[in-house]
Design a protein around this motif. Sequence first.
Motif, PDB file in Angstrom:
ATOM      1  N   VAL A  42      56.661   7.651  19.545  1.00 60.52           N
ATOM      2  CA  VAL A  42      55.659   7.631  20.613  1.00 60.52           C
ATOM      3  C   VAL A  42      54.391   6.929  20.146  1.00 60.52           C
ATOM      4  O   VAL A  42      53.826   6.089  20.855  1.00 60.52           O
ATOM      5  CB  VAL A  42      55.350   9.079  21.087  1.00 60.52           C
ATOM      6  CG1 VAL A  42      54.125   9.119  21.985  1.00 60.52           C
ATOM      7  CG2 VAL A  42      56.550   9.659  21.803  1.00 60.52           C
ATOM      8  N   GLU A  45      54.891   3.201  19.867  1.00 61.90           N
ATOM      9  CA  GLU A  45      54.898   2.595  21.199  1.00 61.90           C
ATOM     10  C   GLU A  45      53.470   2.419  21.709  1.00 61.90           C
ATOM     11  O   GLU A  45      53.129   1.373  22.270  1.00 61.90           O
ATOM     12  CB  GLU A  45      55.696   3.481  22.159  1.00 61.90           C
ATOM     13  CG  GLU A  45      55.835   2.912  23.547  1.00 61.90           C
ATOM     14  CD  GLU A  45      56.653   3.823  24.444  1.00 61.90           C
ATOM     15  OE1 GLU A  45      56.299   3.931  25.636  1.00 61.90           O
ATOM     16  OE2 GLU A  45      57.628   4.424  23.958  1.00 61.90           O
ATOM     17  N   GLN A  46      52.624   3.421  21.484  1.00 64.48           N
ATOM     18  CA  GLN A  46      51.228   3.314  21.904  1.00 64.48           C
ATOM     19  C   GLN A  46      50.497   2.211  21.152  1.00 64.48           C
ATOM     20  O   GLN A  46      49.691   1.480  21.733  1.00 64.48           O
ATOM     21  CB  GLN A  46      50.503   4.654  21.696  1.00 64.48           C
ATOM     22  CG  GLN A  46      50.964   5.744  22.623  1.00 64.48           C
ATOM     23  CD  GLN A  46      50.344   7.092  22.290  1.00 64.48           C
ATOM     24  OE1 GLN A  46      49.746   7.284  21.232  1.00 64.48           O
ATOM     25  NE2 GLN A  46      50.492   8.039  23.202  1.00 64.48           N
TER      26      GLN A  46
END
Length: 153
Positions: A42, A45-46
Amino acid sequence: MSFSSPSQSNTQSVEQNVAKFETFINDVLKDSLKQISAALDVINEQISELEAVRNTVETMCMLESELPAGKPLKTRVNVGCDYFMQANADIRTFLVCVGLNYYVEYTKDETLAHVQIRSKLLKERADELRDKGARVRSQITLALHCIQEVQGL
């Protein structure tokens, strides 16, 4: 009444200890490693989204410098189902999502500063998660060595 020999009770004790270690590895450590990996995905991805924002802002600013003074940037915008509309874009300011679907209007410099600070924080968090993952992997290795030791291998 049954009596077991000392070697049988010792073997059963070893098997019980091995089973405890295996249960700990599978139920606790591997689950923890999966959670760390998911959180790291996550965050990565950010970080990639922030890099895309930075690249977009820099590209838009290069386009702005090539436009004649006073002329807006003309573009096509997909309004859904591959239907496009012509739009005039104001590239002096950018709407940046700052979290929880809240957007703030920033200038180019403010946008780049926001992206830089946010990327730095996310990279630090990713490093912490990588370190935590390495500790869990070392605990798994240690538990496997304990199993070998208990089994006498």
